[in-house]
Design an enzyme around this catalytic site. Structure first.
Site, PDB file in Angstrom:
ATOM      1  N   ASP A 208       0.852  79.205  15.703  1.00 32.65           N
ATOM      2  CA  ASP A 208       0.106  80.210  16.458  1.00 32.65           C
ATOM      3  C   ASP A 208       0.536  80.111  17.918  1.00 32.65           C
ATOM      4  O   ASP A 208       1.652  79.687  18.200  1.00 32.65           O
ATOM      5  CB  ASP A 208      -1.401  80.009  16.282  1.00 32.65           C
ATOM      6  CG  ASP A 208      -2.173  81.326  16.357  1.00 32.65           C
ATOM      7  OD1 ASP A 208      -2.090  81.978  17.409  1.00 32.65           O
ATOM      8  OD2 ASP A 208      -2.851  81.688  15.391  1.00 32.65           O
ATOM      9  N   HIS A 231       3.617  81.626  18.547  1.00 34.84           N
ATOM     10  CA  HIS A 231       3.321  83.013  18.904  1.00 34.84           C
ATOM     11  C   HIS A 231       3.437  83.249  20.401  1.00 34.84           C
ATOM     12  O   HIS A 231       2.902  84.226  20.919  1.00 34.84           O
ATOM     13  CB  HIS A 231       1.926  83.403  18.414  1.00 34.84           C
ATOM     14  CG  HIS A 231       1.806  83.469  16.920  1.00 34.84           C
ATOM     15  ND1 HIS A 231       0.684  83.936  16.276  1.00 34.84           N
ATOM     16  CD2 HIS A 231       2.680  83.139  15.941  1.00 34.84           C
ATOM     17  CE1 HIS A 231       0.865  83.877  14.961  1.00 34.84           C
ATOM     18  NE2 HIS A 231       2.073  83.392  14.738  1.00 34.84           N
TER      19      HIS A 231
END
Length: 384
Positions: A208, A231
């Site tokens: 993430d 991310h």
């Protein structure tokens, strides 16, 4: 058969240093065999550390090449003296056995803590289901001011690796975070309601956000961080469920994104309020990254109609961003049709495709500002 999964390293308060008084964790009953629960021994040692008076640096020593099993543990309180309490942990290992929906390690109300060393931490769960249902960060710092973290490794946390909430004056350097690219919600560092943070010279690999800056945070400096997989480095998400969220003075510099899902990202939900402003991404290197530059004021998949309310995004600078994009759309400024983004500055941007023969393009919707020496071109009309 218990499944052992490496998880984030714990940050009690540990540091390399020479100070008095000095305590040894073994003196408080810690066994360090990887099977005996040493939680109470650590809590007793922590209590003595925090109650140590004087102006020196009280230190708790933890032996090297030792494995400690800790259950969910709250380390709380302020030092009795005026010095900086520290915990010395050279190359030790911690096994954290979390209870569902609890923080394996929660450090609260700590003042002037210094954390350093070469420790690692494992997360011990009885089944993969326990891991998937755990909502906890591996290490959570709450209301810890003048906090220093350096030289720590965290691996495969069940959720976020490090969470920082309501802290002021935090310095993080030379840490390593490592989780698989397909591990859900494994943010590297989550920041909320905190100010004056300095994160530098670290390697973060997650499933993430490498770093997420959330509401109530300001004056966040991120320098020399290698992100990927992950991310990207994100401001937000902000404005969920109509929340009034505010973030400002976030500065990311000399960072690189390698095969990340996003690079420099700002994300806000429809229907929120507040602002994300005075944000900069400078001297950024991209290696085969998707969405290298992205502002998304439509961050929702629920199909709701556009709202007249939105988190205001303004005063955002992208400068010296270069490298390759895994997607043809290398720049995405998807601003609200009702609110828009203002004073966006783009200069010296050069993003090419990582696929030979492909060209990159930009999507710039309702974004206002200036764009110079930017490839792909992103027309930014000035505010009228």
């Amino acid at each position: 058969m218990q499944k052992l999964l490496a998880a984030g390293l714990f940050m009690l308060c540990f540091a390399i240093g020479y100070s008095q008084p000095t305590f040894h964790v073994g003196d408080f009953g810690a066994i360090g065999d990887g099977h005996t629960d040493d939680s109470q021994a650590f809590l007793k040692a922590w209590k003595q550390l925090c109650e140590a008076g004087g102006t020196g640096r009280p230190t708790l020593e933890i032996p090297a090449s030792t494995t400690f099993l800790l259950k969910p543990t709250l380390f709380r309180g302020e030092a009795g003296g005026t010095g900086r309490p520290t915990l010395e942990i050279p190359a030790s290992t911690f096994l954290l056995k979390p209870t569902l929906f609890q923080h394996p390690i929660l450090l609260a109300n700590g003042m002037a803590l210094q954390i350093a060393g070469y420790a690692s931490v494992m997360l011990m769960v009885s089944s993969l289901k326990d891991l998937e249902q755990s909502m906890a960060e591996a290490v959570h710092f709450h209301n810890c001011n003048n906090l220093q973290i350096t030289g720590i490794s965290l691996v495969n946390s069940p959720k976020s690796h490090i969470s920082i909430n309501q802290c002021t004056g935090v310095s993080i350097s030379r840490i390593q975070i490592n989780s698989p690219c397909d591990s859900p919600n494994t943010d590297g560092i989550d920041i909320s309601s905190s100010t004056n943070l300095d994160i530098q010279h670290s390697i973060i690999k997650t499933g993430d956000d490498c770093i997420a800056v959330n509401t109530g945070s300001s004056f966040i400096n991120i320098t020399g961080v290698a992100c990927g997989p992950g991310h990207g480095i994100s401001v937000g998400s902000l404005g969920e469920d109509g929340a009034d969220d505010r973030v400002e003075e976030v500065h990311v510099r000399d960072c690189n994104f390698s095969r990340t899902q996003n690079g420099a990202r700002i994300k806000t939900f429809r229907g929120g309020s507040g602002y994300a402003r005075k944000i900069s991404f400078e001297q950024i290197t991209l290696i085969d990254s998707k969405n290298p530059i992205i502002i998304d004021q439509h961050y929702t998949n629920d199909g709701k109609r556009e709202s007249s309310s939105a988190v205001k995004v303004s005063d955002v600078t992208y400068s010296g961003v270069q490298g390759t994009s895994a997607e043809e759309q290398a720049i995405t400024l998807n601003c609200s049709d009702e609110i828009g983004c203002f004073n966006i500055k783009m200069k010296k941007i050069k993003i090419s495709s990582s696929v030979p023969g492909k060209k990159t393009h930009a999507y710039c919707n309702n974004a206002h500002g200036t764009s110079t020496l930017t490839t792909p071109k992103c027309p930014l009309p000035t505010q009228t």
